[in-house]
Design a protein around this motif. Structure first.
Motif, PDB file in Angstrom:
ATOM      1  N   ILE A  96       0.839  -1.209   0.000  1.00 56.17           N
ATOM      2  CA  ILE A  96       0.000   0.000   0.000  1.00 56.17           C
ATOM      3  C   ILE A  96       0.870   1.253   0.000  1.00 56.17           C
ATOM      4  CG2 ILE A  96      -1.685   1.329   1.338  1.00 56.17           C
ATOM      5  CD1 ILE A  96      -2.842  -1.368   2.285  1.00 56.17           C
TER       6      ILE A  96
ATOM      7  N   ASN B  80      -6.749  -5.016  -5.955  1.00 55.74           N
ATOM      8  CA  ASN B  80      -7.659  -4.781  -4.835  1.00 55.74           C
ATOM      9  C   ASN B  80      -7.161  -5.516  -3.604  1.00 55.74           C
ATOM     10  OD1 ASN B  80      -9.543  -3.209  -6.308  1.00 55.74           O
ATOM     11  ND2 ASN B  80     -10.344  -5.073  -7.239  1.00 55.74           N
ATOM     12  N   ILE B  81      -7.307  -4.887  -2.444  1.00 63.03           N
ATOM     13  CA  ILE B  81      -6.864  -5.468  -1.180  1.00 63.03           C
ATOM     14  C   ILE B  81      -8.075  -5.630  -0.277  1.00 63.03           C
ATOM     15  CG2 ILE B  81      -5.378  -5.141   0.838  1.00 63.03           C
ATOM     16  CD1 ILE B  81      -3.589  -3.388  -1.069  1.00 63.03           C
ATOM     17  N   SER B  82      -8.253  -6.837   0.265  1.00 58.30           N
ATOM     18  CA  SER B  82      -9.430  -7.115   1.094  1.00 58.30           C
ATOM     19  C   SER B  82      -9.414  -6.253   2.348  1.00 58.30           C
ATOM     20  CB  SER B  82      -9.489  -8.598   1.467  1.00 58.30           C
ATOM     21  OG  SER B  82      -8.397  -8.951   2.304  1.00 58.30           O
ATOM     22  N   GLU B  83     -10.614  -5.936   2.814  1.00 59.45           N
ATOM     23  CA  GLU B  83     -10.759  -5.103   4.003  1.00 59.45           C
ATOM     24  C   GLU B  83     -10.586  -5.946   5.262  1.00 59.45           C
ATOM     25  OE1 GLU B  83     -11.233  -1.852   4.098  1.00 59.45           O
ATOM     26  OE2 GLU B  83     -11.261  -1.669   1.923  1.00 59.45           O
ATOM     27  N   GLY B  84     -10.516  -5.267   6.379  1.00 64.28           N
ATOM     28  CA  GLY B  84     -10.568  -5.973   7.658  1.00 64.28           C
ATOM     29  C   GLY B  84      -9.253  -5.974   8.392  1.00 64.28           C
ATOM     30  N   ASN B  85      -9.369  -6.034   9.730  1.00 65.74           N
ATOM     31  CA  ASN B  85      -8.179  -6.069  10.574  1.00 65.74           C
ATOM     32  C   ASN B  85      -7.823  -7.533  10.832  1.00 65.74           C
ATOM     33  OD1 ASN B  85     -10.499  -6.504  12.007  1.00 65.74           O
ATOM     34  ND2 ASN B  85      -9.764  -5.548  13.890  1.00 65.74           N
ATOM     35  N   CYS B  86      -7.475  -8.232   9.755  1.00 69.35           N
ATOM     36  CA  CYS B  86      -7.119  -9.644   9.840  1.00 69.35           C
ATOM     37  C   CYS B  86      -5.596  -9.780   9.789  1.00 69.35           C
ATOM     38  CB  CYS B  86      -7.716 -10.419   8.665  1.00 69.35           C
ATOM     39  SG  CYS B  86      -9.509 -10.307   8.550  1.00 69.35           S
TER      40      CYS B  86
ATOM     41  N   ARG C 186      -4.450 -10.898   4.572  1.00 70.44           N
ATOM     42  CA  ARG C 186      -5.343 -10.182   3.653  1.00 70.44           C
ATOM     43  C   ARG C 186      -5.185 -10.808   2.268  1.00 70.44           C
ATOM     44  NH1 ARG C 186      -5.232  -4.814   5.886  1.00 70.44           N
ATOM     45  NH2 ARG C 186      -6.546  -3.956   4.237  1.00 70.44           N
TER      46      ARG C 186
ATOM     47  N   ARG D  16     -11.632 -16.602   2.592  1.00 66.09           N
ATOM     48  CA  ARG D  16     -11.769 -15.269   3.179  1.00 66.09           C
ATOM     49  C   ARG D  16     -11.129 -15.292   4.565  1.00 66.09           C
ATOM     50  NH1 ARG D  16     -16.745 -15.853   0.445  1.00 66.09           N
ATOM     51  NH2 ARG D  16     -17.072 -14.244  -1.118  1.00 66.09           N
TER      52      ARG D  16
END
Length: 351
Positions: free
Chosen positions: A61, A80-86, A89, A211
């Motif tokens: 990023i 595209n980068i997946s969302e979320g505080n994982c 990703r 996911r």
């Protein structure tokens, strides 16, 4: 063949693949070509998914999104980068194959730059390889491995990259991780050959994409207080989970261990029960059940929910879990099941 009809044919192209690629005039790495459709051919657009840790995603990023913006502009690929505080990703790269190769090249060289920078503050003398993890439909992995491992051996030898295909599918999906390690150039050549295999052998049937789940830690309860395990210590968990546990116990329509329902001020002591269903891969069901059912019994007692695990069905890689109880019971049971799965995957399954 006209000037604009050049095809991509690197020196490492597998035997027999050139005929296949001749139908795809835009497969050319190094300069952008206008997509064309040759007679009997098609306009190839691929989607490649990468699995990355948070630190790797941060590197891609860049500050204020500058790095990924530059990669998108210069490669022509959609990134595209997946969302979320994982902890993990998914980075999805879509576009014509030449754009995908450019994006992969930029990512590989960025990771090498990160390794070189980290070594400047380290006593290590040998440079570790760049490593990327692809997420590939399991139905395509057989073609990637080849009969008796012939294809993957050919890819390793011709590119110099290390390639490993995970034996198990990623949780709650029909995809596997394919790990590629080596120099940036080796990785780019390797990705080219993997793209050829994926074009020649499309996925069979429906693919359930992986996911990543948000990070969660194993939880224990004692004296009405929730604790998380950190190393060898039990740390009091934030109040929200403790309250959820207390609420689940006080709303419980299925009292564990012969207890009766205490009244809960302002709430019906026994709200109507509902049902929720989960599917868990067969290879992880053992960590939910535990030895002689100890773990599933703990989850039942902690959450106050009824939990039923369906018998294995022939040909299925998953088992169904049915959770019955109040919304609080179900939420806590789901949390505890996810905590067990996470502890198993991260090597903390003995807790």
């Amino acid at each position: 063949m006209g000037e604009g009809d050049a095809i991509w044919a690197p020196s490492v192209l597998p035997h027999g693949a050139l005929g296949t690629l001749s139908h795809y005039p835009q497969l050319h790495f190094g300069r952008r070509m206008e997509p064309k459709v040759s007679e009997g051919g098609l306009n190839v657009t691929l989607t490649i998914r990468l699995l990355m840790h948070g630190k790797e995603v941060g590197s891609i990023i860049g500050k204020k999104g500058e790095t990924v913006k530059k990669m998108r502009e210069e490669s022509g690929a959609r990134i595209n980068i997946s969302e979320g505080n994982c902890p993990e990703r998914i980075v999805t790269i879509t576009g014509p194959t030449d754009a995908i190769f450019k994006a992969f090249a930029m990512i590989a060289y960025k990771f090498e730059e990160d390794i070189i920078n980290s070594m400047s503050n380290s006593p290590a003398t040998s440079k570790p390889p760049v490593t990327l993890r692809l997420v590939v439909p399991a139905s395509q992995c057989g073609s990637l491995i080849g009969k008796g491992g012939s294809k993957i051996k050919e890819i390793r030898e011709s590119t110099g990259a290390q390639v490993q295909v995970a034996g198990d599918m990623l949780p709650n999906s029909t995809e596997r991780a394919v790990t590629i390690s080596g120099t940036p150039d080796a990785i780019i050549q390797c990705v080219r050959q993997i793209c050829v295999v994926m074009l020649e052998s499309p996925p069979k049937g429906a693919t359930i994409p992986y996911r990543p789940k948000p990070a969660s830690t194993p939880v224990i309860f004692a004296g009405g207080q929730a604790y998380t395990i950190q190393g060898q210590y039990a740390i009091p968990h934030p109040d929200q989970l403790t309250k959820l546990h207390q609420l689940a116990m006080q709303q419980n329509p299925f009292p564990p261990l012969g207890q009766t329902n205490p009244a809960f001020p302002g709430l019906d002591a026994s709200p109507p029960a509902s049902t929720h269903e989960l599917t868990i891969p067969n290879d992880l069901i053992g960590c939910i059940i535990g030895r002689q059912g100890t773990k599933i019994n703990e989850i039942r007692q902690m959450s106050g929910a009824q939990i039923k695990i369906a018998n294995a069905t022939e040909g299925s890689s998953e088992r169904q879990i049915t959770i019955t109880g109040t919304p609080a019971n179900i939420s806590l049971a789901q949390y505890l099941i996810n905590a067990r799965l996470t502890s198993e995957v991260t090597g903390m399954g003995a807790l």
